[in-house]
Scaffold this motif. Structure first.
Motif, short mmCIF file in Angstrom:
data_model
loop_
_atom_site.label_atom_id
_atom_site.label_comp_id
_atom_site.label_asym_id
_atom_site.label_seq_id
_atom_site.Cartn_x
_atom_site.Cartn_y
_atom_site.Cartn_z
N LEU A 207 13.07 38.95 -3.04
CA LEU A 207 14.20 38.34 -2.36
C LEU A 207 13.96 36.84 -2.25
CD1 LEU A 207 16.81 38.41 -0.58
CD2 LEU A 207 15.32 38.92 1.38
N MET A 208 14.91 36.05 -2.72
CA MET A 208 14.87 34.60 -2.56
C MET A 208 15.93 34.20 -1.55
SD MET A 208 14.28 33.18 -6.45
CE MET A 208 15.71 34.01 -7.13
N ILE A 209 15.56 33.37 -0.58
CA ILE A 209 16.50 32.95 0.46
C ILE A 209 16.56 31.43 0.51
CG2 ILE A 209 17.04 32.97 2.92
CD1 ILE A 209 15.59 35.59 3.19
N TYR A 210 17.77 30.90 0.45
CA TYR A 210 17.98 29.47 0.71
C TYR A 210 19.28 29.32 1.49
CZ TYR A 210 20.23 30.18 -3.91
OH TYR A 210 20.94 30.67 -4.98
N PRO A 211 19.36 28.31 2.34
CA PRO A 211 20.59 28.12 3.13
C PRO A 211 21.75 27.73 2.23
CG PRO A 211 19.11 26.26 3.44
CD PRO A 211 18.35 27.28 2.65
N GLU A 212 22.81 28.52 2.28
CA GLU A 212 23.99 28.25 1.46
C GLU A 212 25.21 28.80 2.19
OE1 GLU A 212 25.05 28.16 -3.25
OE2 GLU A 212 23.92 29.88 -2.53
N ALA A 213 26.33 28.13 2.03
CA ALA A 213 27.54 28.53 2.74
C ALA A 213 28.68 28.71 1.76
CB ALA A 213 27.92 27.48 3.79
N LEU A 214 29.35 29.83 1.87
CA LEU A 214 30.56 30.11 1.10
C LEU A 214 31.75 29.82 2.01
CD1 LEU A 214 31.71 31.37 -1.58
CD2 LEU A 214 31.76 33.54 -0.34
N TYR A 215 32.53 28.81 1.65
CA TYR A 215 33.63 28.35 2.48
C TYR A 215 34.97 28.50 1.77
CZ TYR A 215 30.31 25.56 5.37
OH TYR A 215 29.30 25.13 6.20
N PHE A 216 36.04 28.47 2.57
CA PHE A 216 37.37 28.23 2.04
C PHE A 216 37.56 26.72 1.90
CE2 PHE A 216 38.61 32.37 4.20
CZ PHE A 216 38.79 33.06 3.01
N PHE A 217 38.13 26.29 0.78
CA PHE A 217 38.47 24.89 0.55
C PHE A 217 39.95 24.80 0.24
CE2 PHE A 217 33.97 24.97 -0.50
CZ PHE A 217 33.48 23.74 -0.06
N VAL A 218 40.60 23.72 0.71
CA VAL A 218 42.00 23.47 0.41
C VAL A 218 42.15 22.01 0.00
CG1 VAL A 218 42.80 25.26 1.99
CG2 VAL A 218 42.60 22.90 2.80
N ASN A 219 43.35 21.66 -0.41
CA ASN A 219 43.64 20.28 -0.78
C ASN A 219 43.42 19.35 0.42
OD1 ASN A 219 45.90 17.97 -0.93
ND2 ASN A 219 45.33 18.54 -3.00
N PRO A 220 42.92 18.14 0.19
CA PRO A 220 42.65 17.21 1.31
C PRO A 220 43.86 16.94 2.20
CG PRO A 220 41.64 16.41 -0.70
CD PRO A 220 42.49 17.58 -1.11
N GLU A 221 45.07 17.09 1.67
CA GLU A 221 46.27 16.80 2.45
C GLU A 221 46.90 18.05 3.07
OE1 GLU A 221 48.96 14.58 0.05
OE2 GLU A 221 47.55 12.92 -0.29
N ALA A 222 46.29 19.20 2.85
CA ALA A 222 46.87 20.46 3.36
C ALA A 222 46.42 20.71 4.80
CB ALA A 222 46.49 21.62 2.45
N ASP A 223 46.86 19.84 5.71
CA ASP A 223 46.39 19.91 7.09
C ASP A 223 46.81 21.21 7.79
OD1 ASP A 223 45.26 17.40 6.85
OD2 ASP A 223 47.03 16.35 7.59
N GLU A 224 48.06 21.62 7.60
CA GLU A 224 48.55 22.81 8.28
C GLU A 224 47.82 24.06 7.80
OE1 GLU A 224 52.74 25.23 9.16
OE2 GLU A 224 52.69 23.55 7.75
N LEU A 225 47.64 24.19 6.49
CA LEU A 225 46.95 25.36 5.94
C LEU A 225 45.50 25.38 6.40
CD1 LEU A 225 46.88 27.84 4.12
CD2 LEU A 225 46.43 26.30 2.17
N ALA A 226 44.83 24.23 6.37
CA ALA A 226 43.44 24.16 6.82
C ALA A 226 43.32 24.55 8.29
CB ALA A 226 42.89 22.75 6.61
N ARG A 227 44.24 24.06 9.11
CA ARG A 227 44.21 24.37 10.54
C ARG A 227 44.45 25.86 10.78
NH1 ARG A 227 47.51 20.88 11.76
NH2 ARG A 227 49.43 22.12 11.76
N ASP A 228 45.39 26.44 10.05
CA ASP A 228 45.68 27.86 10.24
C ASP A 228 44.52 28.73 9.78
OD1 ASP A 228 48.13 27.32 11.35
OD2 ASP A 228 49.27 27.64 9.50
N ILE A 229 43.85 28.34 8.72
CA ILE A 229 42.69 29.10 8.26
C ILE A 229 41.55 29.02 9.27
CG2 ILE A 229 40.87 29.23 6.50
CD1 ILE A 229 42.93 28.39 4.42
N GLU A 230 41.28 27.81 9.75
CA GLU A 230 40.18 27.65 10.71
C GLU A 230 40.47 28.40 12.01
OE1 GLU A 230 37.40 24.17 12.73
OE2 GLU A 230 39.21 23.61 11.62
N GLN A 231 41.67 28.25 12.55
CA GLN A 231 42.01 28.93 13.79
C GLN A 231 42.02 30.44 13.61
OE1 GLN A 231 45.73 27.18 15.05
NE2 GLN A 231 44.77 25.28 15.76
#
Length: 293
Positions: A207-231
């Motif tokens: 087993l190899m372990i390293y810190p890594e994060a799998l995130y959702f990414f959206v367009n830099p201007e997609a404020d509403e979508l980003a906010r709804d995903i985070e909330q």
């Protein structure tokens, strides 16, 4: 009825008719990356999670896969440029967080960085004898050329052969062009089942372990979508639905992996952004493996 009352009644009736005539709120289409094939299991959990997340907003979000599959790098560029895709899930990096709007909640509890090798069945005796990091470093690992894991492994002095074809990596392993294919715990088991015709197996020891994060990414201007995903993610974490979905998809793989019985090698990830929420323990898989190296 006097003229004033009659007039008011007409006005109210007219307003009601106008309101009734207003169209329903239009659906908000959200396009995510299509899988390489219908049998590719990697999309199932993120797509189901995203659907559940957006339901928390109360808006009429409609998820749909893209018309065709893309490499990870192409998908990220399409989201950045606002072309064809609205959201993508991917391992984070400093560069990716600079170019895209990131929602910093690891959707797989960091298990993308918990790697177990896919190997050839005929090589099991060879892998059974491994006791040191140096022995693994001397072997060749396969990875996708645009995956952040390539840089992570090379930074830790592991040999990596990178290619542009995800499906081709399994063929390379079967043909002996690479010695092993390090896969996340959430990936190794279903992928091994998909490629049962290639005489591969999940290595039972390393087993190899390293810190890594799998995130959702959206367009830099997609404020509403980003906010709804985070909330939406925060709501699901708070009410327990996030964990319920996570363990429904991955609980069996965690049991089958026998983490406590593996030889563990901890690796550095120099590409992990400083803003990674490592301090929020509830966001990360917490099992402490044995035999750290």
């Amino acid at each position: 009825m006097n003229a004033f009352s009659l007039g008011m009644r007409c006005i109210i009736l007219a307003m009601g008719m106008c309101l009734h005539a207003l169209p329903a709120q239009a659906a908000i289409n959200v396009v995510y990356p299509r899988a390489d094939s219908a049998a590719d299991p990697r999309q199932d959990y993120p797509a189901e999670l995203l659907d559940l997340v957006l339901q928390q907003s109360g808006k009429d979000y409609q998820l749909q896969p893209s018309d065709h599959s893309d490499t990870q790098l192409r998908a990220l560029k399409n989201v950045e440029n606002g072309r064809d895709l609205d959201v993508v899930w991917s391992a984070t990096s400093i560069q990716r967080e600079q170019r895209l709007r990131v929602i910093r909640i690891p959707i797989d509890k960091g298990l993308l960085g918990w790697r177990i090798p896919l190997i050839r069945q005929s090589d099991l005796p060879r892998f059974n004898t491994i006791t040191t990091r140096e022995e693994v470093q001397a072997m060749s690992a396969g990875q996708g050329h645009d995956w952040p894991d390539v840089g992570i492994l090379r930074h830790n002095d592991f040999r990596v052969l990178a290619t542009s074809s995800y499906s081709g990596l399994f063929k390379m392993l079967a043909m002996g062009r690479i010695d092993y294919f390090p896969r996340a715990i959430t990936e190794a088991w279903p992928e091994n089942e998909r490629h049962a015709d290639k005489a591969l197996m999940v290595d039972p020891n390393l087993l190899m372990i390293y810190p890594e994060a799998l995130y959702f990414f959206v367009n830099p201007e997609a404020d509403e979508l980003a906010r709804d995903i985070e909330q939406g993610l925060e709501k699901l974490i708070a009410n327990g639905e996030f964990d319920a979905l996570f363990y429904r998809h991955y609980g069996d793989y965690l049991k089958r992996s026998n983490l406590a019985g593996r030889k563990v090698f901890h690796l550095e990830n120099p590409f992990l952004p400083e803003a990674t929420p490592l301090h929020r323990q509830e966001l990360w898989f917490q099992m402490a493996p044995q035999g750290d190296t």
